[in-house]
Design a protein around this motif. Structure first.
Motif, PDB file in Angstrom:
ATOM      1  N   LYS A   1      -6.391  41.661  41.762  1.00  0.00           N
ATOM      2  CA  LYS A   1      -5.322  40.685  41.562  1.00  0.00           C
ATOM      3  C   LYS A   1      -4.171  41.009  42.500  1.00  0.00           C
ATOM      4  N   ASN A   2      -3.479  39.998  42.941  1.00  0.00           N
ATOM      5  CA  ASN A   2      -2.352  40.179  43.842  1.00  0.00           C
ATOM      6  C   ASN A   2      -1.063  40.388  43.051  1.00  0.00           C
ATOM      7  N   LEU A   3      -0.264  41.281  43.518  1.00  0.00           N
ATOM      8  CA  LEU A   3       1.051  41.487  42.920  1.00  0.00           C
ATOM      9  C   LEU A   3       2.093  40.895  43.848  1.00  0.00           C
ATOM     10  N   ASP A   4       3.109  40.306  43.276  1.00  0.00           N
ATOM     11  CA  ASP A   4       4.183  39.793  44.105  1.00  0.00           C
ATOM     12  C   ASP A   4       5.143  40.926  44.461  1.00  0.00           C
ATOM     13  N   LEU A   5       5.988  40.676  45.426  1.00  0.00           N
ATOM     14  CA  LEU A   5       6.911  41.709  45.903  1.00  0.00           C
ATOM     15  C   LEU A   5       7.857  42.188  44.812  1.00  0.00           C
ATOM     16  N   GLN A   6       8.253  41.299  43.913  1.00  0.00           N
ATOM     17  CA  GLN A   6       9.146  41.684  42.821  1.00  0.00           C
ATOM     18  C   GLN A   6       8.465  42.701  41.906  1.00  0.00           C
ATOM     19  N   THR A   7       7.193  42.488  41.597  1.00  0.00           N
ATOM     20  CA  THR A   7       6.442  43.414  40.749  1.00  0.00           C
ATOM     21  C   THR A   7       6.271  44.761  41.444  1.00  0.00           C
ATOM     22  N   ILE A   8       5.983  44.729  42.732  1.00  0.00           N
ATOM     23  CA  ILE A   8       5.850  45.969  43.502  1.00  0.00           C
ATOM     24  C   ILE A   8       7.168  46.742  43.459  1.00  0.00           C
ATOM     25  N   LYS A   9       8.274  46.038  43.680  1.00  0.00           N
ATOM     26  CA  LYS A   9       9.594  46.681  43.656  1.00  0.00           C
ATOM     27  C   LYS A   9       9.877  47.280  42.281  1.00  0.00           C
ATOM     28  N   GLN A  10       9.576  46.535  41.211  1.00  0.00           N
ATOM     29  CA  GLN A  10       9.798  47.035  39.849  1.00  0.00           C
ATOM     30  C   GLN A  10       8.971  48.295  39.592  1.00  0.00           C
ATOM     31  N   ASN A  11       7.716  48.285  40.027  1.00  0.00           N
ATOM     32  CA  ASN A  11       6.853  49.451  39.818  1.00  0.00           C
ATOM     33  C   ASN A  11       7.326  50.661  40.623  1.00  0.00           C
ATOM     34  N   LEU A  12       7.788  50.434  41.839  1.00  0.00           N
ATOM     35  CA  LEU A  12       8.311  51.542  42.646  1.00  0.00           C
ATOM     36  C   LEU A  12       9.583  52.107  42.018  1.00  0.00           C
ATOM     37  N   ASN A  13      10.422  51.242  41.458  1.00  0.00           N
ATOM     38  CA  ASN A  13      11.632  51.713  40.775  1.00  0.00           C
ATOM     39  C   ASN A  13      11.286  52.485  39.510  1.00  0.00           C
ATOM     40  N   LEU A  14      10.299  52.014  38.756  1.00  0.00           N
ATOM     41  CA  LEU A  14       9.871  52.728  37.553  1.00  0.00           C
ATOM     42  C   LEU A  14       9.269  54.089  37.921  1.00  0.00           C
ATOM     43  N   TYR A  15       8.481  54.128  38.977  1.00  0.00           N
ATOM     44  CA  TYR A  15       7.931  55.401  39.476  1.00  0.00           C
ATOM     45  C   TYR A  15       9.071  56.365  39.828  1.00  0.00           C
TER      46      TYR A  15
ATOM     47  N   ILE B   1       0.457  51.227  44.425  1.00  0.00           N
ATOM     48  CA  ILE B   1       1.306  50.134  43.934  1.00  0.00           C
ATOM     49  C   ILE B   1       1.284  48.975  44.931  1.00  0.00           C
ATOM     50  N   ALA B   2       1.382  49.288  46.207  1.00  0.00           N
ATOM     51  CA  ALA B   2       1.444  48.259  47.248  1.00  0.00           C
ATOM     52  C   ALA B   2       0.094  47.620  47.542  1.00  0.00           C
ATOM     53  N   LYS B   3      -0.999  48.343  47.271  1.00  0.00           N
ATOM     54  CA  LYS B   3      -2.346  47.867  47.598  1.00  0.00           C
ATOM     55  C   LYS B   3      -3.217  47.862  46.331  1.00  0.00           C
ATOM     56  N   PRO B   4      -2.970  46.944  45.404  1.00  0.00           N
ATOM     57  CA  PRO B   4      -3.683  46.971  44.122  1.00  0.00           C
ATOM     58  C   PRO B   4      -5.177  46.673  44.208  1.00  0.00           C
ATOM     59  N   LYS B   5      -5.639  46.114  45.313  1.00  0.00           N
ATOM     60  CA  LYS B   5      -7.067  45.809  45.452  1.00  0.00           C
ATOM     61  C   LYS B   5      -7.860  47.005  45.978  1.00  0.00           C
ATOM     62  N   GLN B   6      -7.173  48.011  46.496  1.00  0.00           N
ATOM     63  CA  GLN B   6      -7.841  49.194  47.024  1.00  0.00           C
ATOM     64  C   GLN B   6      -7.936  50.250  45.931  1.00  0.00           C
ATOM     65  N   GLU B   7      -8.955  51.095  46.035  1.00  0.00           N
ATOM     66  CA  GLU B   7      -9.163  52.183  45.089  1.00  0.00           C
ATOM     67  C   GLU B   7      -8.604  53.476  45.683  1.00  0.00           C
ATOM     68  N   PHE B   8      -8.069  54.328  44.811  1.00  0.00           N
ATOM     69  CA  PHE B   8      -7.475  55.598  45.219  1.00  0.00           C
ATOM     70  C   PHE B   8      -7.989  56.709  44.324  1.00  0.00           C
ATOM     71  N   ILE B   9      -8.424  57.798  44.944  1.00  0.00           N
ATOM     72  CA  ILE B   9      -8.763  59.014  44.215  1.00  0.00           C
ATOM     73  C   ILE B   9      -7.680  60.025  44.546  1.00  0.00           C
ATOM     74  N   LEU B  10      -7.019  60.533  43.513  1.00  0.00           N
ATOM     75  CA  LEU B  10      -5.957  61.514  43.690  1.00  0.00           C
ATOM     76  C   LEU B  10      -6.486  62.875  43.274  1.00  0.00           C
ATOM     77  N   SER B  11      -6.613  63.765  44.219  1.00  0.00           N
ATOM     78  CA  SER B  11      -7.116  65.113  43.978  1.00  0.00           C
ATOM     79  C   SER B  11      -5.931  66.051  43.754  1.00  0.00           C
ATOM     80  N   GLU B  12      -5.830  66.576  42.527  1.00  0.00           N
ATOM     81  CA  GLU B  12      -4.720  67.482  42.199  1.00  0.00           C
ATOM     82  C   GLU B  12      -5.206  68.533  41.214  1.00  0.00           C
ATOM     83  N   PRO B  13      -5.429  69.772  41.675  1.00  0.00           N
ATOM     84  CA  PRO B  13      -5.966  70.811  40.794  1.00  0.00           C
ATOM     85  C   PRO B  13      -4.967  71.396  39.796  1.00  0.00           C
TER      86      PRO B  13
END
Length: 128
Positions: A1-15, A73-85
């Motif tokens: 699903k596509n996110l609009d710029l306002q949603t991206i901005k809100q998520n970055l601010n919440l982060y 947050i900016a690329k919601p259609k892409q998958e991310f694996i975060l490696s953190e031991p």
């Protein structure tokens, strides 16, 4: 699903807010202010100016989430694996994933040597 710029901005601010709160107790990053974190976010997003499209990104030593959280947050259609031991950092990443409803990230509480996957993009920041 596509996110609009306002949603991206809100998520970055919440982060930013979540990272500031957790950083007071857990020392996740050297960034001490919202401005410091936002500079890190801009640095994290800058490569999108010249990166080709990708399906899967593997982030090595994700720590406080730079660059992977901002990219996810900016690329919601892409998958991310975060490696953190490290447990407290992996817990932080899981908390952010849940709070921001980032269904496109997968947190692996493992070192990079334990992850066996092929990724289109590998990111890393301040590892070792």
């Amino acid at each position: 699903k596509n996110l609009d710029l306002q949603t991206i901005k809100q998520n970055l601010n919440l982060y930013t807010t979540i990272l500031l709160e957790w950083n007071q107790t857990h020392n996740l990053t050297g960034a001490q202010s919202a401005q410091d974190i936002q500079k890190n976010i801009i640095d994290s997003l800058y490569p999108l100016c010249f990166l080709r499209d990708f399906e899967l990104c593997l982030d090595v030593g994700s720590g406080a989430g730079f660059p992977a959280i901002a990219l996810a947050i900016a690329k919601p259609k892409q998958e991310f694996i975060l490696s953190e031991p490290r447990a407290k950092r992996a817990a932080f990443l899981l908390f952010v994933k849940q709070k921001l409803k980032l269904h496109n990230i997968h947190i692996e509480k493992k070192s990079i040597q334990e992850i066996h996957t092929k990724a289109d993009l590998i990111t890393s920041r301040a590892v070792m």
